[in-house]
Scaffold this active site. Structure first.
Site, PDB file in Angstrom:
ATOM      1  N   CYS A   1      41.565  39.531  39.055  1.00 24.83           N
ATOM      2  CA  CYS A   1      42.368  41.024  39.873  1.00 24.83           C
ATOM      3  C   CYS A   1      43.933  40.815  40.031  1.00 24.83           C
ATOM      4  O   CYS A   1      44.775  40.130  41.084  1.00 24.83           O
ATOM      5  CB  CYS A   1      41.989  40.981  41.651  1.00 24.83           C
ATOM      6  SG  CYS A   1      42.289  42.421  41.844  1.00 24.83           S
TER       7      CYS A   1
ATOM      8  N   ASN B   1      44.467  51.298  41.673  1.00 31.57           N
ATOM      9  CA  ASN B   1      44.379  50.999  42.823  1.00 31.57           C
ATOM     10  C   ASN B   1      44.415  49.322  43.362  1.00 31.57           C
ATOM     11  O   ASN B   1      45.089  49.265  42.686  1.00 31.57           O
ATOM     12  CB  ASN B   1      43.000  50.550  43.033  1.00 31.57           C
ATOM     13  CG  ASN B   1      42.588  49.649  42.439  1.00 31.57           C
ATOM     14  OD1 ASN B   1      41.453  48.972  43.202  1.00 31.57           O
ATOM     15  ND2 ASN B   1      41.431  48.840  41.351  1.00 31.57           N
TER      16      ASN B   1
HETATM   17  C1  LIG Z   1      38.943  50.625  42.275  1.00 29.10           C
HETATM   18  C2  LIG Z   1      38.480  50.039  42.247  1.00 29.10           C
HETATM   19  C3  LIG Z   1      38.044  48.572  42.873  1.00 29.10           C
HETATM   20  C4  LIG Z   1      37.969  47.307  41.190  1.00 29.10           C
HETATM   21  N1  LIG Z   1      37.699  46.406  42.055  1.00 29.10           N
HETATM   22  C5  LIG Z   1      37.254  45.252  41.373  1.00 29.10           C
HETATM   23  C6  LIG Z   1      36.590  43.901  42.160  1.00 29.10           C
HETATM   24  O1  LIG Z   1      36.096  43.730  43.356  1.00 29.10           O
HETATM   25  N2  LIG Z   1      36.322  42.816  40.867  1.00 29.10           N
HETATM   26  C7  LIG Z   1      36.718  43.428  40.012  1.00 29.10           C
HETATM   27  O2  LIG Z   1      35.717  41.949  38.469  1.00 29.10           O
HETATM   28  N3  LIG Z   1      37.343  44.077  39.377  1.00 29.10           N
HETATM   29  C8  LIG Z   1      37.321  45.409  39.764  1.00 29.10           C
HETATM   30  N4  LIG Z   1      37.846  46.170  39.796  1.00 29.10           N
HETATM   31  C9  LIG Z   1      38.219  46.711  38.188  1.00 29.10           C
HETATM   32  C10 LIG Z   1      36.874  47.330  37.619  1.00 29.10           C
HETATM   33  O3  LIG Z   1      35.518  46.492  37.768  1.00 29.10           O
HETATM   34  C11 LIG Z   1      37.184  47.105  35.455  1.00 29.10           C
HETATM   35  O4  LIG Z   1      37.490  45.742  34.916  1.00 29.10           O
HETATM   36  C12 LIG Z   1      38.344  48.445  35.400  1.00 29.10           C
HETATM   37  O5  LIG Z   1      38.538  48.639  36.334  1.00 29.10           O
HETATM   38  C13 LIG Z   1      38.719  48.858  34.534  1.00 29.10           C
HETATM   39  O6  LIG Z   1      37.770  49.546  33.687  1.00 29.10           O
HETATM   40  P1  LIG Z   1      37.374  51.138  33.951  1.00 29.10           P
HETATM   41  O7  LIG Z   1      38.610  51.106  32.985  1.00 29.10           O
HETATM   42  O8  LIG Z   1      36.080  51.410  33.262  1.00 29.10           O
HETATM   43  O9  LIG Z   1      37.501  51.708  35.624  1.00 29.10           O
HETATM   44  C14 LIG Z   1      38.142  47.692  40.278  1.00 29.10           C
HETATM   45  C15 LIG Z   1      38.197  48.413  39.941  1.00 29.10           C
HETATM   46  C16 LIG Z   1      38.768  50.107  40.852  1.00 29.10           C
HETATM   47  C17 LIG Z   1      39.120  51.240  39.761  1.00 29.10           C
END
Ligand SMILES: Cc1cc2nc3c(=O)[nH]c(=O)nc-3n(C[C@H](O)[C@H](O)[C@H](O)COP(=O)(O)O)c2cc1C
Length: 301
Positions: free
Chosen positions: A129, A68
């Site tokens: 990020c 993303n």
């Molecule tokens: C669509 C999307 C938007 C995200 N937006 C944020 C955000 O605004 N702030 C943040 O700290 N992490 C953001 N993340 C990261 C997630 O919180 C998480 O750390 C990361 O996706 C890894 O976990 P997962 O594999 O379970 O998705 C985002 C992830 C995705 C997929």
């Protein structure tokens, strides 16, 4: 059965949380399960002013995951406090607000603005990020900046402060120690791994931003290794994130030392997964007559 865990001053009824950017503002998920079942959720990253985010396309599916490049699109702090908080304040779980700013001054100002809202239980600082030009990864890879920003935000609030770390570093224990030295109450890791994808017909990048953050089951082994290394290194609680797609994945993160977990991209596949994981964790511990503290960090080395 008591599944509660303390993340510094933040008390959670169980260790299941959902990750920022994948769970809206919580309210969007109330049709899928009772949020009372989980410890809490992290909001989408909030900045002082609204942000439009990056040009589209902003998501692409990959093998066992997704990229993303949303670029922290959000409604801004004023809209969040006036329009969103009233809708979520009665939810029966912890509300953790994810903070995004591109300078130390803005981090402090944002923290001060949001600290006035009593219903917010904790802050999570996004220093990691990969999809924004200023702040984000630029902060997340530099231990000195992490320590300074953490200290500044801690001084601006009485609420618990969780620092969210980037995996896009050589040694995550160095950034973890910097956040701890800055006074963080807890750490959360990992954010997404930087990646890209190509449209080979057109020979262009698929994402409008060219690069994006990889998340989903593909990143779990990397996240699990980083959580294990970090939990052994710091004294403050560590929240494990990265590729959790089942209750078994939750167990793995708790076993390597995470005090709580956050479920991210898998909410898009099964929006009820967090509630299911909380139920299964309780059943598991009941069956084994084990308490949550015996499970956390139980990996045999
Ligand atoms: C669509 C999307 C938007 C995200 N937006 C944020 C955000 O605004 N702030 C943040 O700290 N992490 C953001 N993340 C990261 C997630 O919180 C998480 O750390 C990361 O996706 C890894 O976990 P997962 O594999 O379970 O998705 C985002 C992830 C995705 C997929």
């Amino acid at each position: 059965m008591n599944l509660s865990v303390n993340i510094g001053k933040l008390k959670l009824k169980n260790p299941i949380l959902t990750a920022s950017g994948t769970f809206g503002y919580g309210i969007e998920f109330t049709d899928f399960f009772d949020l009372n079942k989980i410890g809490g959720f992290c909001t989408k990253g909030i900045s002082i002013e609204p942000r439009a985010g990056n040009p589209s396309p902003r998501v692409v599916e990959t093998a066992s995951g997704m990229l993303n490049s949303i670029g922290l699109e959000n409604c801004g702090s004023k809209h969040f406090l006036n329009e969103i908080m009233p809708k979520i304040r009665d939810l029966k779980c912890a509300i953790i607000v994810n903070l995004y700013a591109s300078s130390e001054e803005d981090f402090v100002r944002l923290t001060e603005i949001l600290s006035k809202e009593e219903r917010i239980n904790a802050f999570e600082m996004n220093l990691s990020c990969p999809n924004v030009k200023s702040g984000g990864s630029a902060f997340g890879a530099n231990p000195e900046i992490i320590q300074r920003l953490t200290k500044a935000v801690k001084a601006a609030t009485d609420k618990p402060v969780i620092v969210k770390l980037s995996p896009n570093v050589t040694d995550i224990t160095q950034t973890a120690l910097a956040a701890e030295a800055g006074g963080a109450d807890a750490l959360s890791l990992i954010n997404t791994l930087i990646g890209t994808a190509i449209n080979r017909e057109k020979r262009t990048f698929i994402l409008g931003n060219k690069i994006g953050g990889l998340s989903g089951p593909a990143i779990k082994p990397v996240a699990l290794r980083m959580v294990w290394q970090t939990a052994k290194t710091v004294k403050i609680p560590v929240i494990g994130i990265g590729g959790i797609s089942s209750f078994e994945d939750v167990l793995d993160f708790l076993i390597v030392g995470a005090k709580a977990v956050q479920i991210g991209a898998y909410n898009f596949v099964n929006p009820a997964i967090a509630g299911e994981c909380a139920e299964k964790l309780e059943e598991y511990l009941e069956k084994r007559k084990e308490n949550i503290d015996q499970l956390i960090g139980s990996v045999k080395e």
